[in-house]
Design a protein around this motif. Sequence first.
Motif, PDB file in Angstrom:
ATOM      1  N   VAL A  43       0.841  -1.206   0.000  1.00 38.98           N
ATOM      2  CA  VAL A  43       0.000   0.000   0.000  1.00 38.98           C
ATOM      3  C   VAL A  43       0.869   1.246   0.000  1.00 38.98           C
ATOM      4  CG1 VAL A  43      -1.658   1.347   1.341  1.00 38.98           C
ATOM      5  CG2 VAL A  43      -1.978  -1.114   1.078  1.00 38.98           C
ATOM      6  N   GLU A  44       1.883   1.227   0.845  1.00 36.27           N
ATOM      7  CA  GLU A  44       2.813   2.358   0.887  1.00 36.27           C
ATOM      8  C   GLU A  44       3.571   2.488  -0.434  1.00 36.27           C
ATOM      9  OE1 GLU A  44       3.143   4.691   3.169  1.00 36.27           O
ATOM     10  OE2 GLU A  44       1.438   3.739   4.162  1.00 36.27           O
ATOM     11  N   LYS A  46       2.416   1.696  -3.353  1.00 30.87           N
ATOM     12  CA  LYS A  46       1.502   2.284  -4.343  1.00 30.87           C
ATOM     13  C   LYS A  46       1.428   3.798  -4.175  1.00 30.87           C
ATOM     14  CE  LYS A  46      -3.208   1.909  -6.134  1.00 30.87           C
ATOM     15  NZ  LYS A  46      -4.523   1.246  -6.009  1.00 30.87           N
ATOM     16  N   LYS A  47       1.350   4.248  -2.912  1.00 27.05           N
ATOM     17  CA  LYS A  47       1.337   5.689  -2.653  1.00 27.05           C
ATOM     18  C   LYS A  47       2.620   6.347  -3.178  1.00 27.05           C
ATOM     19  CE  LYS A  47      -1.557   5.561   1.502  1.00 27.05           C
ATOM     20  NZ  LYS A  47      -1.606   5.843   2.953  1.00 27.05           N
ATOM     21  N   ALA A  48       3.725   5.644  -2.957  1.00 21.13           N
ATOM     22  CA  ALA A  48       5.015   6.192  -3.404  1.00 21.13           C
ATOM     23  C   ALA A  48       5.067   6.285  -4.923  1.00 21.13           C
ATOM     24  CB  ALA A  48       6.151   5.320  -2.883  1.00 21.13           C
ATOM     25  N   ASN A  50       2.490   6.662  -6.931  1.00 21.92           N
ATOM     26  CA  ASN A  50       1.629   7.786  -7.335  1.00 21.92           C
ATOM     27  C   ASN A  50       2.351   9.121  -7.135  1.00 21.92           C
ATOM     28  OD1 ASN A  50      -0.426   6.006  -7.980  1.00 21.92           O
ATOM     29  ND2 ASN A  50      -1.460   6.219  -5.982  1.00 21.92           N
ATOM     30  N   ARG A  51       3.043   9.213  -6.007  1.00 23.66           N
ATOM     31  CA  ARG A  51       3.791  10.451  -5.739  1.00 23.66           C
ATOM     32  C   ARG A  51       4.897  10.627  -6.774  1.00 23.66           C
ATOM     33  NH1 ARG A  51       3.733  15.505  -4.700  1.00 23.66           N
ATOM     34  NH2 ARG A  51       5.533  16.288  -3.543  1.00 23.66           N
TER      35      ARG A  51
END
Length: 258
Positions: A43-44, A46-48, A50-51
């Motif tokens: 999950v982290e 995926k956030k990374a 996107n960022r």
Amino acid sequence: ENKAKPPASSVSVPKELPTPSLADIDAMLKPLEGEKPGTAATVEAKKARNRRQELQQLNAEAKKQTKQREEEVVVGLHRACGEPSSFSQAAGEVYCCWRIPQCIKGREVEVTASDSGGNLLVKVRDVVLFNGPLFGKIRTNDILWSVSGGELNLTLTKGERSKLWEQLGQVSSLRVDEGGKVDPSSVPEPLSAKDRMDRFREMIEGEDGEESCYDDLPVETKRLVDALRRYKHARATGDNNALALAEIDLEEFGRLVV
């Protein structure tokens, strides 16, 4: 009297973390490549990712805007090429002004003169605004220029005091656009007698810290002064014949192409 210090707060204030760079995000993602989907780590990750995409888009947009601004500056400089936007003079000095993009700094300007004082180069970044022989020679050790408010102001000291300059260059510089076409507004036109008189009055009345003396004037300028005096005297006395002759004399001074 010493005052007791208040007890330090036990609550720690978190420091603002800097925005991670693309290299930092890549370093975060690499150890997570083998993780199963749905875990906290993925999950982290995926956030990374996107960022990372957001940063890439921001960087691409910033580069695009920077390139666009640079192109606008180059276009603005090319428009300023040739004779200065404004030109004036005093008996011993010449004053020039080019309108240039507001973002130009003084360190980006180069102004040099030939050893003889007969040629001048004015360059901003890699764009040459003026390069060629001057209308008259200048003192090469007395050149002043400044950049402020989107203007490049240049002061030159004449090599021959009281010499009338009709423009900066010996021959007018034609402005050419990116397609190689000559800008019609830069094509020289005949200087009228009135314009020449205006330039002459400007030179005589201009303030450069020194007074002009008739005996110190060049021969051609003395002829111009004498013709102007005859013209004024004829108008004051109402002598139409003398006025007609004086107008002919003044017209002769105006038959120069600049």
